[in-house]
Design a protein around this motif. Structure first.
Motif, PDB file in Angstrom:
ATOM      1  N   ASN A  89       5.888   2.793  -0.613  1.00 45.32           N
ATOM      2  CA  ASN A  89       6.722   2.583   0.396  1.00 45.32           C
ATOM      3  C   ASN A  89       7.974   3.262   0.440  1.00 45.32           C
ATOM      4  O   ASN A  89       8.509   3.083  -0.738  1.00 45.32           O
ATOM      5  CB  ASN A  89       6.678   1.016   0.866  1.00 45.32           C
ATOM      6  CG  ASN A  89       7.162   0.791   2.173  1.00 45.32           C
ATOM      7  OD1 ASN A  89       8.173   0.872   2.479  1.00 45.32           O
ATOM      8  ND2 ASN A  89       6.244   0.696   3.015  1.00 45.32           N
ATOM      9  N   ALA A  94       8.367  -3.331  -2.308  1.00 46.38           N
ATOM     10  CA  ALA A  94       7.622  -3.721  -3.571  1.00 46.38           C
ATOM     11  C   ALA A  94       8.360  -4.180  -4.813  1.00 46.38           C
ATOM     12  O   ALA A  94       7.736  -5.064  -5.420  1.00 46.38           O
ATOM     13  CB  ALA A  94       6.407  -2.520  -3.858  1.00 46.38           C
ATOM     14  N   GLY A 206       3.140  -7.191   5.398  1.00 46.61           N
ATOM     15  CA  GLY A 206       2.808  -8.184   4.422  1.00 46.61           C
ATOM     16  C   GLY A 206       3.487  -9.672   4.474  1.00 46.61           C
ATOM     17  O   GLY A 206       3.838 -10.341   3.691  1.00 46.61           O
ATOM     18  N   TRP A 335      13.661   8.428   5.023  1.00 45.91           N
ATOM     19  CA  TRP A 335      12.962   9.129   6.113  1.00 45.91           C
ATOM     20  C   TRP A 335      13.563   8.575   7.369  1.00 45.91           C
ATOM     21  O   TRP A 335      14.309   7.301   7.351  1.00 45.91           O
ATOM     22  CB  TRP A 335      11.524   8.733   6.206  1.00 45.91           C
ATOM     23  CG  TRP A 335      10.645   9.299   5.063  1.00 45.91           C
ATOM     24  CD1 TRP A 335      11.077  10.299   4.332  1.00 45.91           C
ATOM     25  CD2 TRP A 335       9.343   8.704   4.930  1.00 45.91           C
ATOM     26  NE1 TRP A 335       9.934  10.440   3.474  1.00 45.91           N
ATOM     27  CE2 TRP A 335       8.805   9.786   3.849  1.00 45.91           C
ATOM     28  CE3 TRP A 335       8.122   7.862   5.331  1.00 45.91           C
ATOM     29  CZ2 TRP A 335       7.478   9.759   3.247  1.00 45.91           C
ATOM     30  CZ3 TRP A 335       7.130   7.802   4.958  1.00 45.91           C
ATOM     31  CH2 TRP A 335       6.598   8.855   3.924  1.00 45.91           C
ATOM     32  N   TYR A 428       6.449   3.548  13.725  1.00 47.93           N
ATOM     33  CA  TYR A 428       5.642   2.908  12.834  1.00 47.93           C
ATOM     34  C   TYR A 428       6.411   2.096  11.598  1.00 47.93           C
ATOM     35  O   TYR A 428       7.077   2.733  10.924  1.00 47.93           O
ATOM     36  CB  TYR A 428       4.948   3.971  12.158  1.00 47.93           C
ATOM     37  CG  TYR A 428       3.837   3.591  11.161  1.00 47.93           C
ATOM     38  CD1 TYR A 428       2.969   2.672  11.426  1.00 47.93           C
ATOM     39  CD2 TYR A 428       3.561   4.701  10.406  1.00 47.93           C
ATOM     40  CE1 TYR A 428       1.804   2.442  10.485  1.00 47.93           C
ATOM     41  CE2 TYR A 428       2.632   4.780   9.283  1.00 47.93           C
ATOM     42  CZ  TYR A 428       1.776   3.369   9.466  1.00 47.93           C
ATOM     43  OH  TYR A 428       0.707   3.092   8.585  1.00 47.93           O
ATOM     44  N   LEU A 466      10.164  -9.667   1.492  1.00 49.25           N
ATOM     45  CA  LEU A 466      10.691  -8.503   1.200  1.00 49.25           C
ATOM     46  C   LEU A 466       9.689  -7.307   1.628  1.00 49.25           C
ATOM     47  O   LEU A 466       8.485  -7.137   1.160  1.00 49.25           O
ATOM     48  CB  LEU A 466      10.669  -8.247  -0.393  1.00 49.25           C
ATOM     49  CG  LEU A 466      11.813  -9.020  -0.808  1.00 49.25           C
ATOM     50  CD1 LEU A 466      12.274  -8.970  -2.355  1.00 49.25           C
ATOM     51  CD2 LEU A 466      13.364  -8.483  -0.311  1.00 49.25           C
TER      52      LEU A 466
HETATM   53  C1  LIG Z   1       4.177  10.453   0.508  1.00 49.54           C
HETATM   54  C2  LIG Z   1       3.636   9.342   1.605  1.00 49.54           C
HETATM   55  C3  LIG Z   1       2.873   9.539   2.424  1.00 49.54           C
HETATM   56  C4  LIG Z   1       2.342   8.972   3.366  1.00 49.54           C
HETATM   57  N1  LIG Z   1       1.475   9.175   4.317  1.00 49.54           N
HETATM   58  C5  LIG Z   1       0.777   8.174   5.508  1.00 49.54           C
HETATM   59  C6  LIG Z   1      -0.123   8.718   6.230  1.00 49.54           C
HETATM   60  O1  LIG Z   1      -0.704   9.512   6.204  1.00 49.54           O
HETATM   61  N2  LIG Z   1      -0.350   7.629   6.982  1.00 49.54           N
HETATM   62  C7  LIG Z   1       0.169   6.410   7.013  1.00 49.54           C
HETATM   63  O2  LIG Z   1      -0.357   5.388   7.707  1.00 49.54           O
HETATM   64  N3  LIG Z   1       1.001   5.958   6.015  1.00 49.54           N
HETATM   65  C8  LIG Z   1       1.432   6.857   5.212  1.00 49.54           C
HETATM   66  N4  LIG Z   1       2.626   6.488   4.476  1.00 49.54           N
HETATM   67  C9  LIG Z   1       3.092   5.317   4.427  1.00 49.54           C
HETATM   68  C10 LIG Z   1       2.539   4.150   3.789  1.00 49.54           C
HETATM   69  O3  LIG Z   1       1.496   3.573   4.725  1.00 49.54           O
HETATM   70  C11 LIG Z   1       3.375   3.250   3.384  1.00 49.54           C
HETATM   71  O4  LIG Z   1       4.341   3.797   2.591  1.00 49.54           O
HETATM   72  C12 LIG Z   1       2.600   1.958   2.562  1.00 49.54           C
HETATM   73  O5  LIG Z   1       3.356   1.103   2.368  1.00 49.54           O
HETATM   74  C13 LIG Z   1       2.120   2.487   1.346  1.00 49.54           C
HETATM   75  O6  LIG Z   1       1.237   1.188   0.802  1.00 49.54           O
HETATM   76  P1  LIG Z   1       1.664   0.941  -0.568  1.00 49.54           P
HETATM   77  O7  LIG Z   1       0.553  -0.211  -0.930  1.00 49.54           O
HETATM   78  O8  LIG Z   1       1.533   1.989  -1.838  1.00 49.54           O
HETATM   79  O9  LIG Z   1       3.008   0.339  -0.475  1.00 49.54           O
HETATM   80  P2  LIG Z   1       3.945  -0.643  -1.732  1.00 49.54           P
HETATM   81  O10 LIG Z   1       5.247  -0.139  -1.518  1.00 49.54           O
HETATM   82  O11 LIG Z   1       3.160  -1.255  -2.649  1.00 49.54           O
HETATM   83  O12 LIG Z   1       4.062  -1.926  -0.652  1.00 49.54           O
HETATM   84  C14 LIG Z   1       4.915  -1.997   0.472  1.00 49.54           C
HETATM   85  C15 LIG Z   1       4.984  -3.271   1.018  1.00 49.54           C
HETATM   86  O13 LIG Z   1       3.823  -3.738   1.601  1.00 49.54           O
HETATM   87  C16 LIG Z   1       3.179  -4.839   1.349  1.00 49.54           C
HETATM   88  N5  LIG Z   1       2.030  -5.078   0.608  1.00 49.54           N
HETATM   89  C17 LIG Z   1       1.628  -4.170  -0.253  1.00 49.54           C
HETATM   90  N6  LIG Z   1       0.336  -4.586  -0.626  1.00 49.54           N
HETATM   91  C18 LIG Z   1       0.255  -5.833  -0.276  1.00 49.54           C
HETATM   92  C19 LIG Z   1      -0.957  -6.799  -0.353  1.00 49.54           C
HETATM   93  N7  LIG Z   1      -2.006  -6.579  -0.969  1.00 49.54           N
HETATM   94  N8  LIG Z   1      -0.889  -7.930   0.436  1.00 49.54           N
HETATM   95  C20 LIG Z   1       0.406  -8.071   1.295  1.00 49.54           C
HETATM   96  N9  LIG Z   1       1.452  -7.325   1.431  1.00 49.54           N
HETATM   97  C21 LIG Z   1       1.187  -5.978   0.527  1.00 49.54           C
HETATM   98  C22 LIG Z   1       4.348  -5.510   0.721  1.00 49.54           C
HETATM   99  O14 LIG Z   1       5.263  -6.094   1.681  1.00 49.54           O
HETATM  100  C23 LIG Z   1       5.159  -4.480   0.101  1.00 49.54           C
HETATM  101  O15 LIG Z   1       6.706  -4.664  -0.037  1.00 49.54           O
HETATM  102  C24 LIG Z   1       3.002   7.745   3.384  1.00 49.54           C
HETATM  103  C25 LIG Z   1       3.934   7.254   2.538  1.00 49.54           C
HETATM  104  C26 LIG Z   1       4.385   8.073   1.417  1.00 49.54           C
HETATM  105  C27 LIG Z   1       5.279   7.902   0.642  1.00 49.54           C
END
Ligand SMILES: Cc1cc2nc3c(=O)[nH]c(=O)nc-3n(C[C@H](O)[C@H](O)[C@H](O)COP(=O)(O)OP(=O)(O)OC[C@H]3O[C@@H](n4cnc5c(N)ncnc54)[C@H](O)[C@@H]3O)c2cc1C
Length: 476
Positions: A89, A94, A206, A335, A428, A466
């Motif tokens: 994110n 996280a 989350g 962003w 979004y 958070l």
């Molecule tokens: C390079 C890049 C490309 C992307 N492309 C897209 C795209 O094409 N389409 C799109 O829709 N989005 C896209 N995103 C955005 C993406 O959806 C978010 O960054 C998303 O939060 C990533 O999920 P993560 O599990 O890696 O997040 P993390 O950084 O691990 O978590 C972010 C937050 O999500 C919550 N969370 C995570 N896991 C859980 C869980 N299991 N239960 C409850 N809460 C939880 C928590 O609040 C946490 O703080 C992109 C992001 C990046 C950086």
């Protein structure tokens, strides 16, 4: 005996002795890491290098029981908590400073039932992990455009990508989820079980609990799809964008075209003299039979005089990873994003005015085509609210050195402000940075009040804060 000072939920601090930490660790199948332990730094490092926070403790969970145990431990000691899925994110929520980070990154099981077209996915998986397991059966669910993104955070915010115009948002393909709530209970949620929670986790992030398993619907995709890039010189960008707008207006759901305006990276299919110059890239995918894709994309490919056209049959998993090298972890990122209802001439002119001042070779302007199936789900069916947006504008600031922070961030903010007259006001949540708390209400629009009520029911103390937070009570 050693003592650990941890950040408490109320902003103060709590001191734990080693024995308490050891007792907690003994309740887990996974591992508890303190700042002194090997693996601590890699466990706290996330995609965006601007985030450098140091949790007091990291619980690396291996299953739902570990997650429940960690939530109960945090509640008992009143600890500040963050939750890590894929760690992708932009806001870096996280990772917490000083509190307990509940990491799900090692929860990587995926089970596919090809006959039922279902996948059960644990929250530590990336989109690439999910594609790899589902594509083994020629199936896929609708996710994003970058294989290293975490499935958990992406799903909880909504989730869109190459397949969403055809098969809906990621949340539209979510059948059920297992959730550990703020009181440490494990509950199942679906259209029939705890339906209020199911509504809330489909877009509400989350805020309501920790998802320990997702059940997704799958669809036949590929394994090869008609996809690729069409690269135009920036001098043609205004004409190409106008054509793109009209093309999108008539495109079938199978077609998705994402625009990327940036300095050309040194891709092998681009002439060397183009490297480093400004270009407009059309990234396209057709989610259907190859011959139909060839026909549907023909007008877009025939327009103008592209520098390169590498559209053709590609493995779906390969195309899902096509942007990975440009989005590798470790760079500094900032962003700004707007939902757009249309793509007016004034907006095209505004975007192009900012191209000569791109502050770093890695910065880019991204326009994602929405619509199709995402629009056909009723607006109030899920917490994700902005299905009316036909396009999403994402201003991607990306660079390597902290010395460039100010110039890159201010370029993003200026372009964001200049584009505001063309925006719906919606955004979004997954594209919002950590400083955008005042936009959360706008991000949820008319869903917001219902989300506040749900938060009061499932997390009245705001233990899960958070994130793009929905506080249970109004903030001063
Ligand atoms: C390079 C890049 C490309 C992307 N492309 C897209 C795209 O094409 N389409 C799109 O829709 N989005 C896209 N995103 C955005 C993406 O959806 C978010 O960054 C998303 O939060 C990533 O999920 P993560 O599990 O890696 O997040 P993390 O950084 O691990 O978590 C972010 C937050 O999500 C919550 N969370 C995570 N896991 C859980 C869980 N299991 N239960 C409850 N809460 C939880 C928590 O609040 C946490 O703080 C992109 C992001 C990046 C950086």
């Amino acid at each position: 005996m050693a003592k650990l000072r941890l950040k408490a939920l109320d902003g103060g601090s709590t001191t734990l002795d080693q024995e308490t930490v050891d007792q907690f660790a003994a309740t887990l199948r996974g591992t508890v890491l303190t700042p002194k332990d090997d693996g601590y730094d890699s466990a706290r490092t996330v995609w965006n290098a601007m985030i450098d926070r140091k949790p007091g403790l990291i619980a690396e969970c291996l299953g739902a029981a570990d997650v429940a145990s960690a939530v109960r431990f945090a509640r008992e000691h009143d600890l500040l908590v963050s939750v890590r899925g894929g760690g992708h994110n932009i806001a870096g929520t996280a990772v917490c400073e000083g509190g307990l980070m509940i990491s799900l990154s090692r929860m990587k099981s995926i089970r596919v039932d090809p006959a039922a077209r279902r996948a059960w996915v644990e929250p530590g998986n990336t989109l690439g992990d999910v594609d790899r397991e589902t594509q083994a059966y020629g199936l896929a669910t609708s996710t994003g455009i970058n294989s290293t993104t975490g499935i958990a955070g992406l799903t909880l915010g909504g989730g869109f990508g190459w397949l969403s115009r055809k098969y809906g948002l990621t949340i539209d393909n979510l059948i059920s989820a297992d959730v550990v709530t703020a009181d440490g209970e494990l509950v199942r949620t679906s259209a029939k079980e705890n339906p209020d929670l199911f509504w809330g986790i489909r877009g509400g992030g989350g805020n309501f609990g920790i998802v320990t398993a997702f059940e997704f619907a799958l669809h036949p995709v590929g394994p090869e799809v008609m996809a690729g890039l069409i690269v135009h010189p920036i001098s043609a960008a205004a004409d190409v964008l106008r054509f793109y707008r009209d093309f999108c207006g008539n495109a079938p759901d199978e077609v998705t075209v994402i625009v990327n305006i940036r300095k050309a990276p040194p891709l092998p299919f681009l002439p060397t003299e183009v490297h480093g110059t400004e270009v407009l890239v059309l990234a396209v995918l057709y989610a259907g039979p190859m011959a139909d894709g060839e026909k549907a994309l023909a007008p877009l490919r025939a327009f103008g005089k592209p520098i390169a056209d590498v559209v053709g049959p590609h493995p779906f998993t390969g195309f899902q990873a096509a942007f990975d090298p440009l989005l590798a972890p470790g760079a500094r990122n900032y962003w700004k994003s707007h939902d757009l209802r249309s793509f007016e001439d004034g907006l095209l002119d505004t975007l192009l005015e900012f191209v000569p001042t791109l502050p770093d070779p890695q910065c880019e302007i991204l326009i994602a085509q929405m619509g199709g199936a995402t629009k056909r789900v009723p607006a109030d069916a899920t917490a994700y609210r902005h299905r009316d947006a036909d396009f999403i504008l994402n201003v991607h600031g990306r660079w390597e050195n902290a010395a460039s922070d100010e110039k890159c961030i201010s370029w993003c903010r200026s372009l964001f402000e200049a584009a505001r007259p063309y925006a719906t006001g919606g955004v979004y949540v997954n594209f919002m940075t950590g400083e955008e708390a005042p936009r959360v209400e706008a991000a949820y629009g008319s869903s917001y009040q219902r989300l506040v009520e749900l938060k009061r029911k499932y997390d009245p103390k705001n233990a899960f804060r958070l994130n793009q937070n929905i506080p249970p009570e109004p903030q001063n």
